[in-house]
Design a protein around this motif. Structure first.
Motif, short mmCIF file in Angstrom:
data_model
loop_
_atom_site.label_atom_id
_atom_site.label_comp_id
_atom_site.label_asym_id
_atom_site.label_seq_id
_atom_site.Cartn_x
_atom_site.Cartn_y
_atom_site.Cartn_z
N GLY A 32 2.26 18.57 5.29
CA GLY A 32 3.16 18.45 4.13
C GLY A 32 2.07 17.21 3.02
O GLY A 32 1.25 16.44 4.13
N MET A 33 2.87 16.66 2.07
CA MET A 33 1.90 15.36 1.67
C MET A 33 2.81 14.44 0.67
O MET A 33 4.36 14.70 1.30
N GLY A 34 2.18 12.89 0.93
CA GLY A 34 3.76 11.88 0.31
C GLY A 34 3.32 11.10 -0.55
O GLY A 34 1.89 11.22 -1.55
N TRP A 35 4.03 10.33 -0.69
CA TRP A 35 3.54 8.82 -1.58
C TRP A 35 4.39 7.61 -0.86
O TRP A 35 5.38 7.97 0.02
N PHE A 36 3.22 7.29 -0.35
CA PHE A 36 3.56 5.11 -0.06
C PHE A 36 3.45 4.00 -1.64
O PHE A 36 2.41 4.79 -2.31
N ARG A 37 3.83 3.45 -1.16
CA ARG A 37 3.35 1.94 -2.30
C ARG A 37 3.23 1.04 -1.03
O ARG A 37 3.93 0.07 -0.51
N GLN A 38 2.31 0.16 -1.68
CA GLN A 38 2.11 -0.94 -1.34
C GLN A 38 2.13 -2.49 -1.67
O GLN A 38 1.26 -2.00 -2.42
N VAL A 39 2.16 -3.03 -1.63
CA VAL A 39 2.39 -5.26 -1.69
C VAL A 39 1.56 -5.37 -0.67
O VAL A 39 1.49 -5.39 0.49
N SER A 40 0.72 -6.45 -1.31
CA SER A 40 -0.39 -7.17 -0.55
C SER A 40 0.92 -7.84 0.52
O SER A 40 1.66 -8.44 0.12
N GLY A 41 -0.28 -7.69 1.64
CA GLY A 41 0.81 -8.74 3.09
C GLY A 41 2.29 -7.40 3.50
O GLY A 41 2.49 -7.95 4.65
N LYS A 42 2.24 -7.08 3.41
CA LYS A 42 3.52 -5.62 3.70
C LYS A 42 2.97 -4.22 3.99
O LYS A 42 1.76 -4.10 3.60
N GLU A 43 4.45 -4.25 4.60
CA GLU A 43 3.85 -2.56 5.31
C GLU A 43 3.89 -1.64 3.93
O GLU A 43 4.68 -1.81 2.97
N PRO A 44 3.99 -0.52 4.38
CA PRO A 44 3.51 0.28 3.31
C PRO A 44 4.93 0.91 2.95
O PRO A 44 5.57 1.57 4.12
N GLU A 45 5.53 1.44 1.68
CA GLU A 45 6.59 1.27 1.68
C GLU A 45 7.15 2.95 0.98
O GLU A 45 6.51 3.79 0.60
N PHE A 46 7.33 3.65 1.52
CA PHE A 46 8.25 5.24 1.91
C PHE A 46 8.39 5.69 0.27
O PHE A 46 9.30 5.29 0.30
N ILE A 47 7.48 6.70 -0.46
CA ILE A 47 8.30 6.34 -2.30
C ILE A 47 8.76 8.25 -1.58
O ILE A 47 9.91 8.53 -2.31
N ALA A 48 7.80 9.09 -1.95
CA ALA A 48 7.90 10.36 -1.91
C ALA A 48 7.35 11.38 -0.97
O ALA A 48 5.96 11.00 -0.62
N ALA A 49 7.90 12.62 -0.37
CA ALA A 49 7.31 13.26 0.52
C ALA A 49 7.75 14.99 0.14
O ALA A 49 8.72 15.30 -0.48
#
Length: 124
Positions: A32-49
Motif C-alpha cells: 500500500g502507499m499513501g500520503w500524509f502531511r505535516q506542519v512544523s511541530g505537529k504530528e503527521p496528518e493522514f490524507i489518503a491511501a
C-alpha cells in the motif's frame, strides 16, 4: 524502499496541484502507499491511501475526501495526489508513504517507509 516526492509549490486558494511520488529499491515489498502531511511541530496528518495490488481500494481523510484523489501507476512505481480547491489550511509538507500490509491505515506508525516530503503553500 526509497520514496521521492515532487510537485510541491506555492498556489493560490482555489487552485489545483498534483503531487507525485516514485518508489525505488525493494518495491516488491509494497502492499500500500499513501500520503500524509505535516506542519512544523505537529504530528503527521493522514490524507489518503491506496492498495498497491488488486482493485486499488482507496481511503481518504475527511479533509481530503471530495477534493483530493490518490492514483497509482504500478508499472512506473508511482503514486500521485491530485488536489483541487486548495485552501490555506492545506499548507504543509506532503510526505509519501509505503507499507507492507496494504490495510489503508490512517496511523502513521503503520507506514514503514517515508519520503522526505514536498512543500505545498496555499495563499489566500
Amino acid at each position: 524502499v526509497e520514496l521521492a516526492e515532487s510537485g510541491g509549490m506555492s498556489v493560490e486558494a482555489g487552485g489545483s496541484l498534483t503531487l507525485s511520488c516514485v518508489a525505488s529499491g525493494r518495491t516488491h515489498l509494497i502492499a500500500g502507499m499513501g500520503w500524509f502531511r505535516q506542519v512544523s511541530g505537529k504530528e503527521p496528518e493522514f490524507i489518503a491511501a491506496i492498495k498497491w495490488t488488486g482493485d486499488g481500494a482507496t481511503r481518504y481523510s475527511d479533509s481530503a475526501r471530495g477534493r483530493f484523489t490518490i492514483l497509482r501507476d504500478i508499472a512506473k512505481h508511482t503514486v500521485s495526489l491530485q488536489m483541487t480547491n486548495l485552501k490555506s489550511e492545506d499548507t504543509a509538507v506532503y510526505r509519501c508513504t509505503a507499507d507492507q500490509l496494504g490495510f489503508l491505515s490512517d496511523w502513521a506508525s503503520a507506514h514503514e517507509f517515508w519520503g522526505r516530503g514536498t512543500q505545498v503553500t496555499v495563499s489566500s
